[in-house]
Design a protein around this motif. Structure first.
Motif, PDB file in Angstrom:
ATOM      1  N   MET A 137       0.982  -1.057   0.241  1.00  0.00           N
ATOM      2  CA  MET A 137      -0.304   0.093   0.228  1.00  0.00           C
ATOM      3  C   MET A 137       0.725   1.773  -0.199  1.00  0.00           C
ATOM      4  O   MET A 137       1.967   0.689   0.708  1.00  0.00           O
ATOM      5  CB  MET A 137      -0.909   0.207   1.363  1.00  0.00           C
ATOM      6  CG  MET A 137      -1.245   1.399   1.497  1.00  0.00           C
ATOM      7  SD  MET A 137      -2.835   1.279   2.852  1.00  0.00           S
ATOM      8  CE  MET A 137      -3.787   0.066   2.381  1.00  0.00           C
ATOM      9  N   ALA A 138       0.714   2.123  -0.695  1.00  0.00           N
ATOM     10  CA  ALA A 138       1.036   3.285  -0.175  1.00  0.00           C
ATOM     11  C   ALA A 138      -0.006   4.962  -0.425  1.00  0.00           C
ATOM     12  O   ALA A 138      -0.536   4.834  -0.874  1.00  0.00           O
ATOM     13  CB  ALA A 138       1.906   3.560  -2.341  1.00  0.00           C
ATOM     14  N   SER A 139       0.729   5.611   0.072  1.00  0.00           N
ATOM     15  CA  SER A 139      -0.011   6.810   0.850  1.00  0.00           C
ATOM     16  C   SER A 139       0.928   7.746   0.877  1.00  0.00           C
ATOM     17  O   SER A 139       1.716   8.108   0.440  1.00  0.00           O
ATOM     18  CB  SER A 139      -0.218   6.586   2.061  1.00  0.00           C
ATOM     19  OG  SER A 139       0.455   6.661   3.121  1.00  0.00           O
ATOM     20  N   TYR A 140       0.057   8.611  -0.201  1.00  0.00           N
ATOM     21  CA  TYR A 140       0.706  10.211   0.042  1.00  0.00           C
ATOM     22  C   TYR A 140       0.120  11.158   0.343  1.00  0.00           C
ATOM     23  O   TYR A 140      -1.489  11.227   0.206  1.00  0.00           O
ATOM     24  CB  TYR A 140       0.654  10.252  -1.930  1.00  0.00           C
ATOM     25  CG  TYR A 140       1.943  11.898  -2.113  1.00  0.00           C
ATOM     26  CD1 TYR A 140       2.917  12.135  -1.389  1.00  0.00           C
ATOM     27  CD2 TYR A 140       1.232  13.052  -2.651  1.00  0.00           C
ATOM     28  CE1 TYR A 140       3.681  12.962  -2.053  1.00  0.00           C
ATOM     29  CE2 TYR A 140       1.355  14.023  -2.766  1.00  0.00           C
ATOM     30  CZ  TYR A 140       2.999  14.030  -2.280  1.00  0.00           C
ATOM     31  OH  TYR A 140       3.878  15.126  -3.197  1.00  0.00           O
ATOM     32  N   GLU A 141       0.269  11.784   1.689  1.00  0.00           N
ATOM     33  CA  GLU A 141      -0.559  13.328   1.639  1.00  0.00           C
ATOM     34  C   GLU A 141      -0.231  14.999   1.296  1.00  0.00           C
ATOM     35  O   GLU A 141       1.251  14.799   1.137  1.00  0.00           O
ATOM     36  CB  GLU A 141      -0.345  13.380   3.319  1.00  0.00           C
ATOM     37  CG  GLU A 141      -1.353  13.958   3.891  1.00  0.00           C
ATOM     38  CD  GLU A 141      -1.060  14.438   5.382  1.00  0.00           C
ATOM     39  OE1 GLU A 141      -0.938  13.404   6.222  1.00  0.00           O
ATOM     40  OE2 GLU A 141      -1.521  14.791   6.047  1.00  0.00           O
ATOM     41  N   ILE A 142      -1.437  15.437   0.938  1.00  0.00           N
ATOM     42  CA  ILE A 142      -0.904  16.492   0.843  1.00  0.00           C
ATOM     43  C   ILE A 142      -1.507  17.281   1.644  1.00  0.00           C
ATOM     44  O   ILE A 142      -2.610  18.289   1.794  1.00  0.00           O
ATOM     45  CB  ILE A 142      -1.550  16.993  -1.090  1.00  0.00           C
ATOM     46  CG1 ILE A 142      -0.699  16.120  -2.192  1.00  0.00           C
ATOM     47  CG2 ILE A 142      -1.615  18.748  -1.416  1.00  0.00           C
ATOM     48  CD1 ILE A 142      -2.384  15.911  -3.305  1.00  0.00           C
ATOM     49  N   PRO A 143      -0.700  18.257   2.221  1.00  0.00           N
ATOM     50  CA  PRO A 143      -0.956  19.251   3.380  1.00  0.00           C
ATOM     51  C   PRO A 143      -1.595  21.241   3.063  1.00  0.00           C
ATOM     52  O   PRO A 143      -0.684  21.077   1.854  1.00  0.00           O
ATOM     53  CB  PRO A 143       0.086  19.461   4.301  1.00  0.00           C
ATOM     54  CG  PRO A 143       1.645  19.610   3.590  1.00  0.00           C
ATOM     55  CD  PRO A 143       0.936  18.240   2.760  1.00  0.00           C
ATOM     56  N   GLY A 144      -2.154  21.456   3.271  1.00  0.00           N
ATOM     57  CA  GLY A 144      -2.622  23.114   2.897  1.00  0.00           C
ATOM     58  C   GLY A 144      -3.307  23.336   4.329  1.00  0.00           C
ATOM     59  O   GLY A 144      -3.521  23.281   5.286  1.00  0.00           O
ATOM     60  N   LYS A 145      -3.844  25.115   3.692  1.00  0.00           N
ATOM     61  CA  LYS A 145      -3.819  26.018   5.028  1.00  0.00           C
ATOM     62  C   LYS A 145      -5.253  25.799   5.522  1.00  0.00           C
ATOM     63  O   LYS A 145      -5.671  25.594   6.567  1.00  0.00           O
ATOM     64  CB  LYS A 145      -3.736  27.549   4.890  1.00  0.00           C
ATOM     65  CG  LYS A 145      -2.485  27.946   4.823  1.00  0.00           C
ATOM     66  CD  LYS A 145      -1.642  28.982   4.338  1.00  0.00           C
ATOM     67  CE  LYS A 145      -1.083  29.476   4.365  1.00  0.00           C
ATOM     68  NZ  LYS A 145      -0.703  31.178   4.082  1.00  0.00           N
TER      69      LYS A 145
END
Length: 381
Positions: A137-145
């Motif tokens: 399993m692969a996960s990618y996080e894109i944080p934002g304000k």
């Protein structure tokens, strides 16, 4: 080994666990539901889980989890066993045995402390549906304000015994894959996912009968009894929570391209009010299950052998259990202390006609309506 090195190794090793003790009672002697009947029982959903995490390096860790179930239909043993590789703060890989992330609470379905209800609604979270897979399993996080986005994808295989149509059979799913998206925005959490795989189940008697139908030239009937096909799961959920109240909703659709697993649509809606250390909630859940129609190509009344074939074929479809039902739930959670909660819950479960509606029916006169009482003690440590 020096004392400093030993202390560092100990810091890298973490133990944790969870347990639940669930007491249940069904107010009807003519049926049972989730194995609860009209006697008090504590061995249906009670369990204990132990987890070990070891951080070998900054970007490489190990996780193992063992669960012991009191439910005889659920195997105790290794639930999680995987390596975690984190090459960047945003990107993560897991390799090994993991929980199949079908629905919103799949990862924590056995950790009752993690959700408000005494049990997740069977109409949306059918018990046979949850298991593990072996793969990556692969996960990618894109944080934002204003919001954050997390995307997960997995690929692997599944090979275990499952219960379908009241029969325990071995099932294998290959090319098992899925894509999951999470969005967090203020107090809102949204999740959407899609899963698929090629599933085959071992039903030798059905396969042999299908071959007989094929030999007689009834290809549509033979095809309708196939025990291998594509399985797909679609899911959407939305949660809102603040210090005073919560609203949670989830829906899913399950499609399986073979005879014993019906197409199923399920959803639940729940809202609750927090007044620490208590919170009270109401929920409504419903599902509708439907099988593919039987082929109508075997003539009746011309030949005794053909009559036997036709009646045997129809009896297979007539015996398929239909689990369409709905449930109204009212409950309260009491957080006794951090990590320990007590829940009390009552659910009215209703089915229609001769549907099984997740009941095990002991009396044909049973009206497919019963109250389920649950008292659950949830613990994380």
């Amino acid at each position: 080994m020096s004392a400093v090195t030993f202390a560092e190794d100990v810091d890298k090793l973490q133990f944790s666990g969870f347990a639940r003790l669930v007491l249940g009672y069904l107010d009807d002697k003519d049926a049972s539901y989730l194995d609860y009947d009209n006697s008090l029982s504590i061995d249906k959903e009670s369990l204990i889980g132990l987890q070990v995490d070891y951080q070998a390096f900054d970007n490489l860790g190990f996780t193992g989890q063992l669960i012991g179930h009191t439910d005889k239909e659920r195997d105790s043993g290794i639930e999680w066993l995987y390596l975690t590789y984190t090459p960047t703060k945003k990107l993560k890989f897991k390799l090994g045995r993991q929980r199949t992330p079908f629905l919103n609470y799949s990862d924590v379905i056995d950790v009752g402390y993690a959700y408000p209800w005494a049990t997740l609604p069977q109409q949306t979270y059918p018990r046979h549906f949850f298991s593990t897979f072996d793969g990556v399993m692969a996960s990618y996080e894109i944080p934002g304000k204003e919001f954050s986005l997390n995307i997960e994808g997995y690929w692997g295989y599944f090979d275990e015994d499952i219960v379908v149509a009241e029969r325990t059979v071995n099932a294998k799913t290959t090319n098992f894959s899925g894509l999951i998206g999470h969005i967090n925005y203020n107090n809102w959490t949204f999740r959407g996912s899609y899963h698929q795989g090629r599933t085959s189940v071992e039903l030798n008697d059905l396969s042999e009968f299908s071959q007989i139908l094929s030999q007689f030239g009834f290809s549509q009937s033979a095809e309708s009894l196939k025990t291998e096909g594509l399985t797909e799961v679609f899911q959407l959920s939305a949660n809102y929570e603040n210090v005073n109240y919560f609203v949670r909703a989830e829906l899913n659709r399950i499609q399986a391209d073979f005879v014993f697993v019906p197409d199923s649509d399920g959803y639940f809606l729940s809202t609750g009010y927090h007044y620490y250390p208590f919170s009270s909630y109401i929920s409504y859940s419903k599902n509708k299950a439907q099988y593919d129609e039987a082929a109508n190509e075997i003539p009746i009344g011309f030949n005794p052998l053909l009559d036997t074939l036709a009646f045997s074929y129809q009896s297979i479809f007539n015996q398929l259990p239909v689990d369409s039902s709905e449930a109204f739930t009212l409950g309260t959670r009491w957080d006794l202390q951090p990590g320990l909660a007590l829940k009390g819950e009552i659910s009215l479960i209703k089915g229609q006609g001769d549907d099984r509606a997740f009941f095990t029916v002991n009396n044909p006169e049973f009206d497919r309506k019963a109250l389920l009482y649950l008292l659950a003690l949830e613990w994380v440590f």
